[in-house]
Scaffold this active site. Structure first.
Site, PDB file in Angstrom:
ATOM      1  N   TYR A 119       2.544  -8.691  -5.151  1.00 10.29           N
ATOM      2  CA  TYR A 119       2.009  -8.497  -6.489  1.00 10.29           C
ATOM      3  C   TYR A 119       2.526  -9.614  -7.389  1.00 10.29           C
ATOM      4  CZ  TYR A 119       1.253  -3.725  -4.704  1.00 10.29           C
ATOM      5  OH  TYR A 119       0.893  -2.637  -3.949  1.00 10.29           O
ATOM      6  N   HIS A 189       3.809  -3.709   4.268  1.00 11.78           N
ATOM      7  CA  HIS A 189       2.600  -3.628   3.453  1.00 11.78           C
ATOM      8  C   HIS A 189       1.341  -3.508   4.313  1.00 11.78           C
ATOM      9  CE1 HIS A 189       1.343  -4.938  -0.876  1.00 11.78           C
ATOM     10  NE2 HIS A 189       0.658  -3.892  -0.465  1.00 11.78           N
ATOM     11  N   PRO A 269      -4.676   6.213  -7.008  1.00 10.06           N
ATOM     12  CA  PRO A 269      -5.009   7.638  -7.100  1.00 10.06           C
ATOM     13  C   PRO A 269      -6.092   7.938  -8.127  1.00 10.06           C
ATOM     14  CG  PRO A 269      -2.947   7.197  -8.243  1.00 10.06           C
ATOM     15  CD  PRO A 269      -3.317   5.928  -7.522  1.00 10.06           C
ATOM     16  N   LEU A 270      -6.379   6.968  -8.998  1.00  9.46           N
ATOM     17  CA  LEU A 270      -7.447   7.133  -9.985  1.00  9.46           C
ATOM     18  C   LEU A 270      -8.675   6.291  -9.626  1.00  9.46           C
ATOM     19  CD1 LEU A 270      -5.282   7.214 -13.217  1.00  9.46           C
ATOM     20  CD2 LEU A 270      -6.458   9.134 -12.122  1.00  9.46           C
ATOM     21  N   GLY A 271      -8.749   5.880  -8.366  1.00  6.63           N
ATOM     22  CA  GLY A 271      -9.938   5.161  -7.901  1.00  6.63           C
ATOM     23  C   GLY A 271     -10.196   3.894  -8.683  1.00  6.63           C
TER      24      GLY A 271
END
Length: 401
Positions: A119, A189, A269-271
């Site tokens: 990242y 990863h 988790p929130l697409g």
């Protein structure tokens, strides 16, 4: 109105905020922190998980309860910091504000922070290291190795690299950037198809003996690789994409985690913002935004998939919550050892996300919501083919076994 950037979310439920729009809260002191806590007492769907969302009397929203990933205890909702160096829309967030979000999350009960060397690359670990420095010993920091990242420059090169000597050097870099002497949870990863997982486990085991790594996990691996890894050294957590928008792990990975006693951490988790209602049929994406290449958001598939958002909005009205909170509460209700790590670069969004831990769903509501979600057939792939090729990979056998 829907903001086409994908960062802002739709208006709050009228019963919750009487017409207050999400956009009006961004940058306003107090913001969502001034809103009442959602939900009532914990239900069976939150065993070992949610508890109360408050621990104080000043009205500030706090994440409630703790969960276990193997033997590792964390807050029931964590914070993913992936986009704190560059958002999906390719903008560069304010570094001081990202540090402020990390520190405010901790003040409100978040003890689980998720990063990776990829990242940035490297930059997100630096941001998290600075942000978490004042309370380092009170939180769990996760990071990841495995992509072929130049250890000095951070240049991302083609393919993967989980050679033991590279892992060891990568961890040394993580420790410096994160300003710490150990990684609480170190993930591979992606599985390197050239390196036996036993060799990967071996170097992580050595790092644990040195106190530089405390727990380990795998991301998006093939199931046989997970079994082999766990046999070499107990795996604490698996991280895979999982949400109402992508339920693939329910087929094999989640049952395997349950069998082996491994925790599960859903990424996205929130697409990628979809489940918050921030994307509609007219949304277009910035050049470089990965969602532009995901066919589930194509002009052909998006109208069909928006049925899921409509469902979340109905449940939001019913439960006096936002669509994103319903989506996170649904994840928490699936298993008591699931810990979502929603990411954001907006303070009100972080506060909203952790408030989902207080949204209770009865067993009957979970069953009803599961049926409704199952009835919606999502069209399109979750990632481009070139990226999907790195998921569900099995490591080569050790010594020809």
């Amino acid at each position: 109105m829907t903001d086409k950037s994908g960062e802002h979310r739709p208006e709050m439920s009228r019963s919750l905020a009487a017409g207050v729009r999400r956009r009006a809260l961004v940058g306003v002191p107090g913001g969502l922190a001034a809103l009442p806590i959602l939900g009532a007492m914990p239900t069976p769907g939150f065993a070992q998980g949610a508890g109360s969302a408050t621990g104080r009397t000043d009205g500030a929203v706090r994440v409630g309860g703790r969960r276990r990933l193997g033997t590792l205890e964390v807050s029931s909702i964590g914070l993913g910091v992936q986009n704190m160096s560059r958002t999906y829309q390719t903008t560069i967030p304010s570094r001081p504000e990202m540090i402020n979000i990390i520190r405010t999350a901790f003040e409100r009960g978040v003890t689980f922070f998720d990063a990776a060397e990829a990242y940035g690359p490297h930059e997100v670990e630096r941001i998290l290291g600075e942000g978490a420095a004042p309370f380092r010993n009170q939180v769990v920091i996760a990071s990841k190795f495995g992509w072929n990242i130049d250890l000095q420059s951070g240049e991302r090169r083609p393919g993967l690299n989980s050679r033991p000597e590279h892992i060891r050097a990568a961890v040394e870099g993580m420790l410096r950037r994160l300003r710490t002497d150990r990684i609480d949870l170190l993930y591979q990863h992606r599985v390197d198809p050239q390196v036996p997982i036993e060799d990967v486990a071996g170097v992580v085991k050595d790092l644990r003996a040195e106190g530089k790594v405390l727990h380990w996990g795998l991301c998006e691996m093939g199931p046989n690789t997970l079994r082999r890894a766990h046999a070499e050294m107990p795996v604490s957590a698996v991280q895979n994409e999982y949400s109402m928008l992508w339920r693939g792990p329910e087929e094999v990975v989640i049952p395997l985690c349950e069998e082996l006693g491994i925790g599960f951490v859903p990424w996205s988790p929130l697409g990628v913002g979809f489940l918050t209602g921030s994307i509609d049929a007219q949304t277009s994406f910035a050049d470089g935004d990965i969602r532009e290449a995901e066919t589930r958001f194509s002009r052909e598939n998006l109208p069909n998939n928006l049925a899921l958002v409509a469902l979340l909005k109905r449940w939001g009205e019913r439960k006096q919550a936002t669509p994103g909170q319903v989506a996170l509460a649904w994840l928490l209700a699936q298993k008591p050892w699931i810990v979502p790590i929603p990411g954001t670069t907006q303070m009100p969004h972080m506060v909203e996300n952790i408030g989902a831990a207080a949204l209770t769903l009865t067993e009957a509501e979970v069953a009803e919501l599961n049926r409704s979600v199952t009835e919606i057939q999502i069209r399109g792939a979750r990632l481009p083919d070139a990226v999907l090729a790195f998921s569900n990979v099995e490591a080569p056998p050790k010594g020809g076994r």
